[in-house]
Design a protein around this motif. Structure first.
Motif, PDB file in Angstrom:
ATOM      1  N   SER A 127      45.874  36.431  37.896  1.00 15.58           N
ATOM      2  CA  SER A 127      44.792  35.508  37.559  1.00 15.58           C
ATOM      3  C   SER A 127      43.446  36.189  37.383  1.00 15.58           C
ATOM      4  O   SER A 127      42.468  35.539  37.018  1.00 15.58           O
ATOM      5  CB  SER A 127      44.692  34.412  38.625  1.00 15.58           C
ATOM      6  OG  SER A 127      44.562  34.959  39.917  1.00 15.58           O
ATOM      7  N   THR A 128      43.357  37.503  37.628  1.00 16.51           N
ATOM      8  CA  THR A 128      42.129  38.235  37.307  1.00 16.51           C
ATOM      9  C   THR A 128      42.155  38.750  35.875  1.00 16.51           C
ATOM     10  O   THR A 128      41.191  39.378  35.417  1.00 16.51           O
ATOM     11  CB  THR A 128      41.905  39.428  38.252  1.00 16.51           C
ATOM     12  OG1 THR A 128      42.869  40.449  37.974  1.00 16.51           O
ATOM     13  CG2 THR A 128      42.008  38.997  39.712  1.00 16.51           C
ATOM     14  N   ARG A 137      40.824  36.769  49.142  1.00 16.96           N
ATOM     15  CA  ARG A 137      40.734  35.346  49.456  1.00 16.96           C
ATOM     16  C   ARG A 137      41.745  34.506  48.682  1.00 16.96           C
ATOM     17  O   ARG A 137      42.220  33.484  49.175  1.00 16.96           O
ATOM     18  CB  ARG A 137      39.320  34.834  49.179  1.00 16.96           C
ATOM     19  CG  ARG A 137      38.851  35.076  47.753  1.00 16.96           C
ATOM     20  CD  ARG A 137      37.446  34.559  47.514  1.00 16.96           C
ATOM     21  NE  ARG A 137      36.976  34.890  46.186  1.00 16.96           N
ATOM     22  CZ  ARG A 137      37.352  34.259  45.071  1.00 16.96           C
ATOM     23  NH1 ARG A 137      38.225  33.273  45.131  1.00 16.96           N
ATOM     24  NH2 ARG A 137      36.868  34.627  43.892  1.00 16.96           N
ATOM     25  N   ALA A 138      42.105  34.943  47.436  1.00 20.12           N
ATOM     26  CA  ALA A 138      43.057  34.146  46.656  1.00 20.12           C
ATOM     27  C   ALA A 138      43.343  34.811  45.319  1.00 20.12           C
ATOM     28  O   ALA A 138      42.420  35.256  44.627  1.00 20.12           O
ATOM     29  CB  ALA A 138      42.514  32.739  46.411  1.00 20.12           C
ATOM     30  N   ILE A 139      44.628  34.851  44.951  1.00 17.81           N
ATOM     31  CA  ILE A 139      45.045  35.341  43.640  1.00 17.81           C
ATOM     32  C   ILE A 139      46.393  34.711  43.330  1.00 17.81           C
ATOM     33  O   ILE A 139      47.091  34.224  44.234  1.00 17.81           O
ATOM     34  CB  ILE A 139      45.149  36.887  43.633  1.00 17.81           C
ATOM     35  CG1 ILE A 139      45.086  37.444  42.213  1.00 17.81           C
ATOM     36  CG2 ILE A 139      46.414  37.356  44.346  1.00 17.81           C
ATOM     37  CD1 ILE A 139      44.958  38.957  42.150  1.00 17.81           C
ATOM     38  N   SER A 140      46.764  34.695  42.072  1.00 21.44           N
ATOM     39  CA  SER A 140      48.127  34.331  41.687  1.00 21.44           C
ATOM     40  C   SER A 140      48.615  35.348  40.666  1.00 21.44           C
ATOM     41  O   SER A 140      47.822  35.955  39.942  1.00 21.44           O
ATOM     42  CB  SER A 140      48.187  32.910  41.116  1.00 21.44           C
ATOM     43  OG  SER A 140      47.320  32.748  40.009  1.00 21.44           O
ATOM     44  N   PHE A 161      43.205  29.546  43.317  1.00 21.70           N
ATOM     45  CA  PHE A 161      44.051  30.711  43.073  1.00 21.70           C
ATOM     46  C   PHE A 161      44.044  31.160  41.619  1.00 21.70           C
ATOM     47  O   PHE A 161      44.678  32.160  41.280  1.00 21.70           O
ATOM     48  CB  PHE A 161      45.489  30.423  43.528  1.00 21.70           C
ATOM     49  CG  PHE A 161      45.613  30.350  45.024  1.00 21.70           C
ATOM     50  CD1 PHE A 161      45.774  31.487  45.789  1.00 21.70           C
ATOM     51  CD2 PHE A 161      45.539  29.125  45.672  1.00 21.70           C
ATOM     52  CE1 PHE A 161      45.885  31.425  47.168  1.00 21.70           C
ATOM     53  CE2 PHE A 161      45.636  29.048  47.051  1.00 21.70           C
ATOM     54  CZ  PHE A 161      45.805  30.192  47.807  1.00 21.70           C
ATOM     55  N   GLY A 162      43.351  30.449  40.752  1.00 24.12           N
ATOM     56  CA  GLY A 162      43.228  30.858  39.368  1.00 24.12           C
ATOM     57  C   GLY A 162      44.484  30.582  38.562  1.00 24.12           C
ATOM     58  O   GLY A 162      45.443  29.966  39.034  1.00 24.12           O
TER      59      GLY A 162
END
Length: 321
Positions: free
Chosen positions: A99-100, A118-121, A293-294
């Protein structure tokens, strides 16, 4: 990689309650878990009696699988928080999206390191045109409290340093081994190394006395401190070692994992690591509602749904063994 267990339960990890302060030889048996249509993994951590090794908190070994006529690895978008994922291949290739905006094909002995913060997918898949065999390991590293809310990011390192000795070649994934340091970012003192032993090798690998260690067998058969290991098994070694005897009568591959014992107590559920049940519950709501989480762009398919949290409270630490 995701934990696809639909009956996942929260687990208490970390703290020094499970750390063995002296050298031991504790053989860990894997749990077999389906991962998509054509991949089965052998899960070594978390284990019924062993939750972590240093900051290493999750270890899956898979393959070698013949996927010539199969889709191979197909893991739809899913979330992570509070950890790093380490993608490591001996054969095949895996396409990583997150998701970045990262898009990277990972090949054997190349390091794909994702820090969720903190958060990613992300998603992981075998490319449409892929090699016949898929063989590797997926590992997670827990982030300490001071770094667990960092901005998510992805690192790719195609060239990694080597530590060599007669009959031994060690590719350094993370941390420091025998004075050589990996370029991969770490947040606690730890080490991860891929060891290749040629037949007839009898060598002693230098270790850090304050670290706890485990060795995962990837291929062939080797003797680790006198204990024979076959592929898909892992030997927990405890602390208090200055060196590790390794012997291989034929070619073999191992992974050395170690680090300072992780003092903080954690809660692991599905693909999240937090410090309280409330944090995990909030993460689940955020993922299911599509926020925080994007979005993983470019993956052909729907994201994974999070399993339900069980209504029962977490068990006390003393009952985890």
């Amino acid at each position: 990689m995701s934990n696809l267990d639909r009956e996942a339960v929260p687990s208490l990890c970390g703290g020094r309650g499970f750390v063995v302060a002296e050298p031991v030889r504790e053989l860990l048996s894997p749990r077999h878990v389906r991962l998509g249509e054509s991949t089965e993994v052998r899960r070594l951590l978390p284990n019924l009696g062993r939750r972590m090794v240093g900051a290493w908190c999750f270890v899956d070994h898979y393959g070698p699988d013949d996927i010539a006529d199969e889709p191979g690895m197909q893991v739809p978008p899913h979330p992570h928080m509070g950890l790093q994922t380490v993608s490591w291949l001996h054969e095949g290739e895996v396409l990583h999206r997150d998701s970045t905006g990262s898009l990277q094909t990972i090949r054997p002995r190349q390091l794909g390191l994702m820090t969720s913060g903190r958060a990613i997918s992300h998603s992981e898949e075998s490319p449409r045109s892929h090699a016949r065999y898929l063989h590797g390991a997926q590992l997670w590293v827990a982030l300490p409290d001071v770094h667990r809310h960092t901005e998510p990011h992805f690192e790719f390192h195609a060239d990694l340093p080597l530590v060599t000795a007669p009959g031994l070649s060690a590719t350094l994934l993370l941390g420091t081994l025998d004075g050589t340091t990996s370029p991969g970012t770490t947040y606690t003192p730890l080490v991860g190394a891929d060891l290749t032993l040629t037949g007839g090798t009898d060598v002693r690998l230098p270790l850090e006395r304050d670290f706890e260690y485990a060795v995962l067998s990837m291929a062939g058969e080797a003797h680790v401190d006198g204990v024979p290991l076959v592929p898909g098994s892992m030997l927990y070694l405890g602390c208090g070692r200055d060196e590790l005897p390794l012997r291989a009568d034929s070619d073999a591959g191992l992974m050395l994992l170690g680090g300072e014992p992780f003092e903080e107590e954690l809660i692991m559920f599905w693909n999240w690591i937090g410090r309280s049940q409330e944090e995990i519950e909030q993460a689940r709501r955020d993922w299911m509602e599509g926020s925080r989480f994007g979005e993983v762009k470019g993956y052909d398919g729907a994201p994974l749904s999070a399993p339900e949290l069980p209504p029962v409270p977490l068990k006390p630490r003393g009952r985890l063994r």
